[in-house]
Design a protein around this motif. Structure first.
Motif, PDB file in Angstrom:
ATOM      1  N   LYS A   9       0.819  -1.211   0.000  1.00 26.68           N
ATOM      2  CA  LYS A   9       0.000   0.000   0.000  1.00 26.68           C
ATOM      3  C   LYS A   9       0.858   1.268   0.000  1.00 26.68           C
ATOM      4  N   GLY A  10       1.913   1.274  -0.822  1.00 26.28           N
ATOM      5  CA  GLY A  10       2.741   2.468  -0.963  1.00 26.28           C
ATOM      6  C   GLY A  10       3.600   2.790   0.237  1.00 26.28           C
ATOM      7  N   ALA A  11       3.927   1.791   1.042  1.00 28.90           N
ATOM      8  CA  ALA A  11       4.753   2.029   2.234  1.00 28.90           C
ATOM      9  C   ALA A  11       6.099   2.627   1.831  1.00 28.90           C
ATOM     10  N   VAL A  12       6.594   3.507   2.689  1.00 29.62           N
ATOM     11  CA  VAL A  12       7.905   4.113   2.461  1.00 29.62           C
ATOM     12  C   VAL A  12       8.868   3.549   3.500  1.00 29.62           C
ATOM     13  N   VAL A  13       9.966   2.990   3.025  1.00 35.08           N
ATOM     14  CA  VAL A  13      10.961   2.396   3.916  1.00 35.08           C
ATOM     15  C   VAL A  13      12.238   3.233   3.818  1.00 35.08           C
ATOM     16  N   PRO A  14      12.665   3.855   4.920  1.00 34.46           N
ATOM     17  CA  PRO A  14      13.903   4.642   4.884  1.00 34.46           C
ATOM     18  C   PRO A  14      15.095   3.758   4.519  1.00 34.46           C
ATOM     19  N   GLU A  15      16.048   4.357   3.880  1.00 36.96           N
ATOM     20  CA  GLU A  15      17.271   3.633   3.466  1.00 36.96           C
ATOM     21  C   GLU A  15      17.900   2.895   4.655  1.00 36.96           C
ATOM     22  N   ALA A  16      17.890   3.532   5.805  1.00 35.36           N
ATOM     23  CA  ALA A  16      18.539   2.947   6.988  1.00 35.36           C
ATOM     24  C   ALA A  16      17.831   1.698   7.486  1.00 35.36           C
ATOM     25  N   GLU A  17      16.595   1.485   7.030  1.00 35.69           N
ATOM     26  CA  GLU A  17      15.848   0.308   7.490  1.00 35.69           C
ATOM     27  C   GLU A  17      15.884  -0.844   6.491  1.00 35.69           C
ATOM     28  N   LEU A  18      16.662  -0.677   5.428  1.00 39.17           N
ATOM     29  CA  LEU A  18      16.835  -1.789   4.486  1.00 39.17           C
ATOM     30  C   LEU A  18      17.796  -2.812   5.083  1.00 39.17           C
ATOM     31  N   TRP A  19      17.667  -4.037   4.610  1.00 36.36           N
ATOM     32  CA  TRP A  19      18.535  -5.129   5.067  1.00 36.36           C
ATOM     33  C   TRP A  19      19.502  -5.473   3.952  1.00 36.36           C
ATOM     34  N   ASP A  20      20.730  -5.757   4.356  1.00 38.92           N
ATOM     35  CA  ASP A  20      21.784  -6.057   3.388  1.00 38.92           C
ATOM     36  C   ASP A  20      21.974  -7.571   3.292  1.00 38.92           C
ATOM     37  N   PHE A  21      21.863  -8.091   2.079  1.00 38.64           N
ATOM     38  CA  PHE A  21      22.132  -9.506   1.815  1.00 38.64           C
ATOM     39  C   PHE A  21      23.392  -9.578   0.939  1.00 38.64           C
ATOM     40  N   PRO A  22      24.563  -9.665   1.560  1.00 37.28           N
ATOM     41  CA  PRO A  22      25.804  -9.626   0.770  1.00 37.28           C
ATOM     42  C   PRO A  22      25.878 -10.714  -0.293  1.00 37.28           C
ATOM     43  N   GLU A  23      25.289 -11.866  -0.011  1.00 39.74           N
ATOM     44  CA  GLU A  23      25.352 -12.982  -0.968  1.00 39.74           C
ATOM     45  C   GLU A  23      24.126 -13.025  -1.876  1.00 39.74           C
ATOM     46  N   GLY A  24      23.200 -12.082  -1.737  1.00 40.70           N
ATOM     47  CA  GLY A  24      21.944 -12.161  -2.470  1.00 40.70           C
ATOM     48  C   GLY A  24      21.100 -13.315  -1.942  1.00 40.70           C
ATOM     49  N   LEU A  25      20.192 -13.786  -2.761  1.00 38.74           N
ATOM     50  CA  LEU A  25      19.369 -14.941  -2.399  1.00 38.74           C
ATOM     51  C   LEU A  25      19.756 -16.118  -3.297  1.00 38.74           C
ATOM     52  N   ILE A  26      19.348 -17.301  -2.905  1.00 37.45           N
ATOM     53  CA  ILE A  26      19.666 -18.487  -3.709  1.00 37.45           C
ATOM     54  C   ILE A  26      18.984 -18.358  -5.072  1.00 37.45           C
ATOM     55  N   GLY A  27      19.780 -18.416  -6.109  1.00 36.30           N
ATOM     56  CA  GLY A  27      19.256 -18.261  -7.467  1.00 36.30           C
ATOM     57  C   GLY A  27      19.087 -16.810  -7.889  1.00 36.30           C
ATOM     58  N   VAL A  28      19.241 -15.889  -6.935  1.00 34.55           N
ATOM     59  CA  VAL A  28      19.109 -14.457  -7.234  1.00 34.55           C
ATOM     60  C   VAL A  28      20.280 -13.723  -6.562  1.00 34.55           C
ATOM     61  N   PRO A  29      21.486 -13.983  -7.013  1.00 37.01           N
ATOM     62  CA  PRO A  29      22.652 -13.451  -6.290  1.00 37.01           C
ATOM     63  C   PRO A  29      22.886 -11.956  -6.477  1.00 37.01           C
ATOM     64  N   ASP A  30      22.166 -11.345  -7.433  1.00 34.64           N
ATOM     65  CA  ASP A  30      22.443  -9.937  -7.746  1.00 34.64           C
ATOM     66  C   ASP A  30      21.607  -8.952  -6.937  1.00 34.64           C
ATOM     67  N   HIS A  32      20.694  -7.358  -3.412  1.00 33.05           N
ATOM     68  CA  HIS A  32      21.392  -7.279  -2.123  1.00 33.05           C
ATOM     69  C   HIS A  32      20.656  -6.474  -1.055  1.00 33.05           C
ATOM     70  N   LYS A  33      19.753  -5.604  -1.456  1.00 34.88           N
ATOM     71  CA  LYS A  33      19.072  -4.747  -0.480  1.00 34.88           C
ATOM     72  C   LYS A  33      17.579  -5.078  -0.474  1.00 34.88           C
ATOM     73  N   PHE A  34      17.048  -5.329   0.719  1.00 28.47           N
ATOM     74  CA  PHE A  34      15.638  -5.711   0.823  1.00 28.47           C
ATOM     75  C   PHE A  34      14.953  -4.949   1.957  1.00 28.47           C
ATOM     76  N   ALA A  35      13.667  -4.748   1.757  1.00 25.76           N
ATOM     77  CA  ALA A  35      12.815  -4.205   2.817  1.00 25.76           C
ATOM     78  C   ALA A  35      11.821  -5.298   3.226  1.00 25.76           C
ATOM     79  N   PHE A  36      11.463  -5.302   4.498  1.00 21.48           N
ATOM     80  CA  PHE A  36      10.434  -6.206   4.996  1.00 21.48           C
ATOM     81  C   PHE A  36       9.278  -5.344   5.497  1.00 21.48           C
ATOM     82  N   VAL A  37       8.156  -5.448   4.814  1.00 28.15           N
ATOM     83  CA  VAL A  37       7.028  -4.547   5.087  1.00 28.15           C
ATOM     84  C   VAL A  37       5.866  -5.367   5.646  1.00 28.15           C
ATOM     85  N   PRO A  38       5.338  -4.973   6.807  1.00 26.98           N
ATOM     86  CA  PRO A  38       4.165  -5.680   7.328  1.00 26.98           C
ATOM     87  C   PRO A  38       2.993  -5.596   6.343  1.00 26.98           C
TER      88      PRO A  38
END
Lengths: 150, 79
Positions: A9-30, A32-38
């Motif tokens: 619903k158009g949630a805004v996630v500040p840069e500081a609240e993103l999560w860093d995945f240095p290895e990416g995800l399995i099958g999606v290694p490229d 690296h930055k994800f937000a988790f939104v309720p």
């Protein structure tokens, strides 16, 4: 980051609240930055959205909140990748396959858990070799793999 | 694709840090020992394929606006 996915619903996630995945995800290694939104009225389900590719989003949930007997042992390698050496800090999520039209129940994939370290805001996805960690059907559905006891 | 023939006890070196050793051959099963740095993930191919397929299914299902409603309806019926 503004999340345009309908579930966010158009949630805004500040840069500081993103999560860093240095290895990416399995099958999606490229990615690296994800937000988790309720997701509104859908606790404990969350929308996991890529900040690198806005088209990449999926629903995740903590298996421990849905399955009474779920457990995952973290390795020293996992903790090192997370930059955290306190396993008690870690949060574990599993990807959810939402039900298509019809009677098929939603599914939770325990084979590829996503592990988050809140202190460092790092995440990794691992392969669980636990025999009982397959894909399971939620909410009274029959198991699609093995049971989820551990 | 590079194709190499190896006997039990022999190995293949990949780069400086990865060694794949043939431990035994019994019928149609080959037992391999793999030495690799900790940061290199080593998994059975079918397990990795299973996870990638589940991730893609999760992603595709999240794109359906009605799918989350169906999940919540499943939960409501189960409670």
């Amino acid at each position: 980051m503004r999340v345009e996915h309908p579930l966010a619903k158009g949630a805004v996630v500040p840069e500081a609240e993103l999560w860093d995945f240095p290895e990416g995800l399995i099958g999606v290694p490229d990615l690296h930055k994800f937000a988790f939104v309720p997701i509104a009225n859908a606790d404990p389900f969350l929308l996991m959205c890529s900040a690198d590719n806005p088209a990449f989003a999926l629903v995740v949930a903590p298996p421990g909140a849905l399955l009474s007997d779920y457990a995952l042992e973290l390795s020293a390698q996992d903790l090192q990748a997370l930059g955290s050496f306190d396993a008690d800090d870690a949060r574990i999520l599993a990807t959810v396959i939402l039900p298509a039209a019809g009677d098929r129940p939603p599914q939770l994939n325990l084979r590829g858990p996503i592990i988050l370290a809140p202190r460092t805001r790092r995440g990794v996805q691992r392969v669980s070799h636990e025999e009982s960690h397959g894909t399971i059907e939620l909410f009274g559905g029959a198991s699609a793999g093995a049971s989820c006891s551990s | 694709m590079l194709v190499l023939s190896r006997r039990p006890g022999e190995h293949i070196a990949i780069g400086e840090n990865v060694v794949v050793r043939v431990l035994s051959v019994k019928g149609d099963t080959i037992q391999l020992g793999i030495e690799a740095p900790r940061h290199i993930a080593v998994h059975r191919g079918e397990i990795r394929a299973q996870i990638i397929a589940a991730m893609e299914a999760a992603r595709a299902s999240a794109a359906d606006p009605a799918a989350m409603k169906r999940l919540l309806e499943s939960r409501r019926k189960d409670s």
